[in-house]
Scaffold this active site. Structure first.
Site, short mmCIF file in Angstrom:
data_model
loop_
_atom_site.label_atom_id
_atom_site.label_comp_id
_atom_site.label_asym_id
_atom_site.label_seq_id
_atom_site.Cartn_x
_atom_site.Cartn_y
_atom_site.Cartn_z
N SER A 11 0.82 -1.20 0.00
CA SER A 11 0.00 0.00 0.00
C SER A 11 0.86 1.26 0.00
O SER A 11 0.40 2.33 -0.39
CB SER A 11 -0.92 0.01 1.22
OG SER A 11 -0.15 0.01 2.41
N TYR A 42 -3.56 1.14 4.02
CA TYR A 42 -4.69 0.22 3.89
C TYR A 42 -5.22 -0.22 5.25
O TYR A 42 -6.33 -0.76 5.33
CB TYR A 42 -4.25 -1.06 3.15
CG TYR A 42 -4.11 -0.94 1.65
CD1 TYR A 42 -4.30 0.25 0.97
CD2 TYR A 42 -3.78 -2.07 0.91
CE1 TYR A 42 -4.15 0.31 -0.41
CE2 TYR A 42 -3.64 -2.02 -0.47
CZ TYR A 42 -3.82 -0.82 -1.13
OH TYR A 42 -3.68 -0.76 -2.48
N GLY A 43 -4.43 -0.04 6.29
CA GLY A 43 -4.71 -0.68 7.57
C GLY A 43 -6.06 -0.39 8.19
O GLY A 43 -6.56 -1.19 8.98
N CYS A 73 2.40 -6.76 1.92
CA CYS A 73 1.52 -5.98 2.78
C CYS A 73 0.66 -6.96 3.55
O CYS A 73 -0.07 -7.76 2.95
CB CYS A 73 0.65 -5.05 1.93
SG CYS A 73 -0.64 -4.16 2.83
N ASN A 74 0.76 -6.94 4.88
CA ASN A 74 -0.02 -7.88 5.68
C ASN A 74 -1.51 -7.69 5.49
O ASN A 74 -2.27 -8.65 5.37
CB ASN A 74 0.35 -7.73 7.16
CG ASN A 74 1.68 -8.35 7.50
OD1 ASN A 74 1.78 -9.51 7.85
ND2 ASN A 74 2.74 -7.55 7.39
N THR A 75 -1.97 -6.44 5.46
CA THR A 75 -3.40 -6.18 5.32
C THR A 75 -3.92 -6.69 3.98
O THR A 75 -4.97 -7.34 3.92
CB THR A 75 -3.68 -4.67 5.46
OG1 THR A 75 -3.24 -4.23 6.75
CG2 THR A 75 -5.16 -4.38 5.33
N CYS A 183 3.53 -5.89 10.33
CA CYS A 183 3.28 -5.01 9.18
C CYS A 183 4.63 -4.79 8.54
O CYS A 183 5.64 -4.60 9.23
CB CYS A 183 2.68 -3.68 9.65
SG CYS A 183 2.60 -2.39 8.38
N THR A 184 4.69 -4.80 7.22
CA THR A 184 5.99 -4.70 6.55
C THR A 184 6.63 -3.33 6.71
O THR A 184 7.82 -3.16 6.43
CB THR A 184 5.87 -5.05 5.05
OG1 THR A 184 4.86 -4.23 4.44
CG2 THR A 184 5.54 -6.52 4.86
N HIS A 185 5.86 -2.33 7.17
CA HIS A 185 6.48 -1.04 7.51
C HIS A 185 7.33 -1.14 8.77
O HIS A 185 8.32 -0.42 8.91
CB HIS A 185 5.40 0.02 7.74
CG HIS A 185 4.75 0.56 6.52
ND1 HIS A 185 3.81 -0.15 5.80
CD2 HIS A 185 4.89 1.76 5.88
CE1 HIS A 185 3.40 0.59 4.77
NE2 HIS A 185 4.04 1.74 4.80
#
Length: 273
Positions: A11, A42-43, A73-75, A183-185
């Site tokens: 995202s 997106y979260g 992206c996990n979401t 979360c990849t962030h």
């Protein structure tokens, strides 16, 4: 040998942490990275929007000739990976919080999970949580506001530290010795977290596991590039190429020749009560 690129999608900028691991493990592969920054984060968006938008961006990546897709992206993985695998005829690698490796490493059997609100409430995550061994306790916390700050390049600012302290201190107080970066962030906050908590928390980042799974899928489907190939990397933003270029340097120390691409129209954002 297949010289087609691999698509990596997030995202926003968090998927750059996955791209870093893919480049390290598969340096001969060409990549296209898409940051859907026009609609990030997106979260906290409606689930249907996330599913529809993820499919739309992945179809665009296929139109660019991608031979495999990494949903970094996990979401997006939680809400869309099943639909993607049903509709798209390429290997698709998703991401999910590393609950199992966290439990295996935890001595206290109390595991903190920091993820987006949408990931934590998704049916896929809750099935994953329910499948874990019952001898571990998982403290799941939504990291409200972290993604937006990271998207602005804030990875050690007072604002980031204030939020992290609010999220992590209750975990530590409850006996957590392991933290899942869901979360990849969040891997971009690893240094700040370690500075704040020292060795009290072992950090679990699944980026290397994702790259390893991608390598397995490329081998399984005979899609790997020639090891002697000269790869290309294309960085694409749906909002601001200059910002993506700046953040690739800030977060990865990579000089990225980024471009802005319109992937439109986006699905409508449904109003939820």
């Amino acid at each position: 040998m297949n010289a087609s690129p691999i698509g990596i999608f997030d995202s926003g900028l968090g998927g750059l942490s996955v791209l870093r691991e893919v480049r390290a493990m598969l340096p001969h592969e060409s990549l296209i990275y898409v940051a859907d920054s026009r609609y990030a984060p997106y979260g906290e968006k409606p689930e249907r929007f996330v599913e529809d938008r993820t499919l739309q961006v992945c179809e665009w990546l296929l139109a660019q000739g991608c031979k495999a897709l990494v949903i970094a992206c996990n979401t997006a993985t939680m809400h869309a990976v099943q639909t993607l695998r049903e509709r798209l005829a390429v290997p698709i690698i998703g991401v999910e919080p590393g609950l199992k490796p966290a439990a295996s490493q935890s001595q206290s059997k109390v595991v903190g999970v920091l993820a987006t609100a949408n990931t934590l409430k998704s049916a896929k995550f809750n099935r994953l949580l329910a499948s874990q061994a019952q001898d571990s306790q998982y403290l799941c916390v939504a990291g409200h506001g972290l993604v937006s700050l990271i998207e602005q390049g804030e990875i050690s600012s007072p604002a980031i530290r204030e939020k992290l302290d609010a999220y992590l201190q209750p975990m530590l107080d409850a006996g957590a010795d392991t933290l899942v970066l869901g979360c990849t962030h969040y891997p971009f906050l690893s240094e700040t977290i370690r500075d704040m908590v020292g060795n009290r928390l072992t950090l679990i980042d699944t980026g290397t596991a994702i790259a390893r799974q991608l390598a397995r899928k490329l081998a399984e489907f005979d899609l790997a590039a020639n090891p002697e190939a000269t790869p290309t990397i294309r960085y694409v933003s749906t909002k601001d190429a200059a910002h993506l270029r700046d953040m690739a340097w800030t977060l990865l120390r990579v000089e990225a020749d980024a471009e802005t691409v319109a992937i439109e129209p986006a699905p409508p954002v449904a109003v939820t009560e």
